[in-house]
Motif scaffolding. Structure first.
Motif, PDB file in Angstrom:
ATOM      1  N   LEU A 103      -5.353  -0.733   7.484  1.00 34.57           N
ATOM      2  CA  LEU A 103      -4.158   0.083   7.247  1.00 34.57           C
ATOM      3  C   LEU A 103      -4.246   0.844   5.935  1.00 34.57           C
ATOM      4  N   TYR A 104      -4.688   0.179   4.863  1.00 27.94           N
ATOM      5  CA  TYR A 104      -4.755   0.824   3.554  1.00 27.94           C
ATOM      6  C   TYR A 104      -5.811   1.915   3.534  1.00 27.94           C
ATOM      7  N   PHE A 105      -6.963   1.669   4.163  1.00 29.42           N
ATOM      8  CA  PHE A 105      -7.984   2.721   4.235  1.00 29.42           C
ATOM      9  C   PHE A 105      -7.480   3.897   5.075  1.00 29.42           C
ATOM     10  N   ALA A 106      -6.827   3.615   6.194  1.00 30.41           N
ATOM     11  CA  ALA A 106      -6.286   4.692   7.032  1.00 30.41           C
ATOM     12  C   ALA A 106      -5.230   5.507   6.281  1.00 30.41           C
ATOM     13  N   ALA A 107      -4.522   4.873   5.343  1.00 32.81           N
ATOM     14  CA  ALA A 107      -3.490   5.564   4.555  1.00 32.81           C
ATOM     15  C   ALA A 107      -4.080   6.294   3.351  1.00 32.81           C
ATOM     16  N   GLY A 108      -5.399   6.175   3.133  1.00 34.74           N
ATOM     17  CA  GLY A 108      -6.039   6.948   2.076  1.00 34.74           C
ATOM     18  C   GLY A 108      -6.624   6.170   0.916  1.00 34.74           C
ATOM     19  N   ALA A 109      -6.623   4.848   0.970  1.00 35.21           N
ATOM     20  CA  ALA A 109      -7.186   4.059  -0.136  1.00 35.21           C
ATOM     21  C   ALA A 109      -8.677   4.348  -0.292  1.00 35.21           C
ATOM     22  N   GLU A 110      -9.138   4.295  -1.542  1.00 33.75           N
ATOM     23  CA  GLU A 110     -10.565   4.418  -1.840  1.00 33.75           C
ATOM     24  C   GLU A 110     -11.227   3.039  -1.871  1.00 33.75           C
ATOM     25  N   GLU A 111     -10.455   2.042  -2.330  1.00 32.83           N
ATOM     26  CA  GLU A 111     -10.948   0.671  -2.404  1.00 32.83           C
ATOM     27  C   GLU A 111      -9.828  -0.285  -2.015  1.00 32.83           C
ATOM     28  N   ARG A 118      10.292 -11.103  -0.058  1.00 30.80           N
ATOM     29  CA  ARG A 118       9.752  -9.752  -0.093  1.00 30.80           C
ATOM     30  C   ARG A 118       9.926  -9.191   1.311  1.00 30.80           C
ATOM     31  N   ILE A 119      10.281  -7.937   1.396  1.00 29.09           N
ATOM     32  CA  ILE A 119      10.553  -7.322   2.690  1.00 29.09           C
ATOM     33  C   ILE A 119       9.560  -6.205   2.948  1.00 29.09           C
ATOM     34  N   GLU A 120       9.062  -6.166   4.176  1.00 27.92           N
ATOM     35  CA  GLU A 120       8.246  -5.062   4.657  1.00 27.92           C
ATOM     36  C   GLU A 120       8.831  -4.636   5.990  1.00 27.92           C
ATOM     37  N   THR A 121       8.310  -3.557   6.562  1.00 33.96           N
ATOM     38  CA  THR A 121       8.702  -3.177   7.914  1.00 33.96           C
ATOM     39  C   THR A 121       7.440  -3.061   8.757  1.00 33.96           C
ATOM     40  N   ASN A 122       7.640  -3.110  10.070  1.00 37.06           N
ATOM     41  CA  ASN A 122       6.498  -2.927  10.965  1.00 37.06           C
ATOM     42  C   ASN A 122       6.575  -1.537  11.597  1.00 37.06           C
ATOM     43  N   ALA A 160      -1.656   1.564 -13.123  1.00 35.61           N
ATOM     44  CA  ALA A 160      -1.585   0.225 -12.530  1.00 35.61           C
ATOM     45  C   ALA A 160      -0.135  -0.133 -12.248  1.00 35.61           C
ATOM     46  N   SER A 161       0.085  -0.820 -11.146  1.00 39.36           N
ATOM     47  CA  SER A 161       1.435  -1.223 -10.770  1.00 39.36           C
ATOM     48  C   SER A 161       1.361  -2.459  -9.879  1.00 39.36           C
ATOM     49  N   VAL A 162       2.492  -3.133  -9.722  1.00 38.71           N
ATOM     50  CA  VAL A 162       2.584  -4.287  -8.825  1.00 38.71           C
ATOM     51  C   VAL A 162       3.677  -4.042  -7.798  1.00 38.71           C
ATOM     52  N   GLU A 163       3.554  -4.716  -6.659  1.00 37.11           N
ATOM     53  CA  GLU A 163       4.542  -4.645  -5.586  1.00 37.11           C
ATOM     54  C   GLU A 163       4.855  -3.188  -5.208  1.00 37.11           C
ATOM     55  N   VAL A 164       3.828  -2.486  -4.782  1.00 44.02           N
ATOM     56  CA  VAL A 164       3.924  -1.066  -4.470  1.00 44.02           C
ATOM     57  C   VAL A 164       4.209  -0.868  -2.982  1.00 44.02           C
ATOM     58  N   ALA A 165       5.281  -0.141  -2.674  1.00 45.53           N
ATOM     59  CA  ALA A 165       5.619   0.163  -1.279  1.00 45.53           C
ATOM     60  C   ALA A 165       4.797   1.362  -0.821  1.00 45.53           C
ATOM     61  N   VAL A 166       4.063   1.180   0.290  1.00 43.33           N
ATOM     62  CA  VAL A 166       3.236   2.262   0.827  1.00 43.33           C
ATOM     63  C   VAL A 166       3.451   2.373   2.335  1.00 43.33           C
ATOM     64  N   LEU A 167       3.545   3.609   2.792  1.00 43.54           N
ATOM     65  CA  LEU A 167       3.698   3.882   4.213  1.00 43.54           C
ATOM     66  C   LEU A 167       2.339   3.784   4.896  1.00 43.54           C
ATOM     67  N   THR A 168       2.274   2.977   5.942  1.00 42.41           N
ATOM     68  CA  THR A 168       1.048   2.829   6.723  1.00 42.41           C
ATOM     69  C   THR A 168       1.361   3.125   8.181  1.00 42.41           C
ATOM     70  N   GLU A 169       0.342   3.092   9.007  1.00 41.09           N
ATOM     71  CA  GLU A 169       0.541   3.268  10.445  1.00 41.09           C
ATOM     72  C   GLU A 169       1.377   2.135  11.035  1.00 41.09           C
ATOM     73  N   ASP A 200      10.771   6.870  -3.309  1.00 37.43           N
ATOM     74  CA  ASP A 200      10.279   5.640  -3.929  1.00 37.43           C
ATOM     75  C   ASP A 200       9.262   4.890  -3.072  1.00 37.43           C
ATOM     76  N   VAL A 201       8.679   5.574  -2.102  1.00 39.74           N
ATOM     77  CA  VAL A 201       7.633   5.009  -1.246  1.00 39.74           C
ATOM     78  C   VAL A 201       6.431   5.938  -1.328  1.00 39.74           C
ATOM     79  N   LEU A 202       5.243   5.368  -1.455  1.00 41.42           N
ATOM     80  CA  LEU A 202       4.033   6.185  -1.424  1.00 41.42           C
ATOM     81  C   LEU A 202       3.666   6.489   0.023  1.00 41.42           C
ATOM     82  N   THR A 203       3.491   7.766   0.325  1.00 41.49           N
ATOM     83  CA  THR A 203       3.064   8.163   1.669  1.00 41.49           C
ATOM     84  C   THR A 203       1.545   8.324   1.729  1.00 41.49           C
ATOM     85  N   ILE A 204       0.886   8.159   0.596  1.00 41.68           N
ATOM     86  CA  ILE A 204      -0.574   8.113   0.480  1.00 41.68           C
ATOM     87  C   ILE A 204      -0.887   6.807  -0.239  1.00 41.68           C
ATOM     88  N   ALA A 205      -1.825   6.057   0.248  1.00 44.37           N
ATOM     89  CA  ALA A 205      -2.162   4.783  -0.402  1.00 44.37           C
ATOM     90  C   ALA A 205      -2.743   5.030  -1.790  1.00 44.37           C
TER      91      ALA A 205
END
Length: 178
Positions: A133-141, A35-39, A73-82, A105-110
């Motif tokens: 990171l997820y809360f900063a990107a807008g996650a509720e939980e 699985r690939i992510e970026t920093n 509901a989804s799995v392996e979701v790409a989301v932009l974070t700080e 194909d990337v969520l810019t809001i969690a």
């Protein structure tokens, strides 16, 4: 006087989305089992493939969200974070949020709910960082499923301490069995 003649990043969202497009289009990277992510610098971070326990718990959480929540509901979701683009193990996201936040194909809001299944190689610091990171990107939980299958629910507004249950999906069990 500039010490380095290196351009600065003027638009972090555009930078990360362009970097992600290049990563996804690279045939060599597409063949990797990882699985690939970026920093935050756009560097590639390779993650080992998840084990059986991880994917079984991931599937159980996904199945519960599918049957107890509206579609989203989804799995392996790409989301932009700080800290670059991260892959969320399981997520639930409303249609309105998808419309507002999906770019290339990337969520810019969690997603409203971001779930991480803890793997043996994860550290407490890493998981706390993901929660932030997820809360900063807008996650509720943000939920964590530990290696024994116990779910830990963190809610917006009280991110530092676990709640007894999810506010968005109160029927979610506190434990996921293999």
């Amino acid at each position: 006087m500039a010490l380095l003649q290196i351009p600065s990043i003027k638009n972090a969202t555009a930078f990360h989305l362009e970097r992600w497009r290049k990563v996804c289009a690279n045939p060599s990277l597409q063949r990797l089992p990882n699985r690939i992510e970026t920093n935050r610098y756009g560097h590639i971070v390779l993650m080992q493939p998840p084990g059986f326990s991880h994917t079984t718990r991931q599937s159980a959480i996904f199945a519960h969200l599918m049957t107890s929540m509206p579609p989203g509901a989804s799995v392996e979701v790409a989301v932009l974070t700080e800290d670059g683009i991260k892959g969320i193990d399981v997520a639930w996201i409303s249609g309105g949020r998808v419309k507002r936040g999906l770019k290339d194909d990337v969520l810019t809001i969690a997603p409203e709910i971001c779930v991480e299944v803890v793997s043996p190689g994860n550290t407490r610091q890493e998981m706390e960082n993901k929660r932030e990171l997820y809360f900063a990107a807008g996650a509720e939980e943000v939920w964590f499923c530990d290696q024994k299958g116990a779910l830990h629910f963190f809610l917006k507004g009280s991110e530092a301490s676990a709640a007894k249950a999810s506010a968005l999906c109160p029927s979610m069990p506190k434990r996921v069995k293999l």
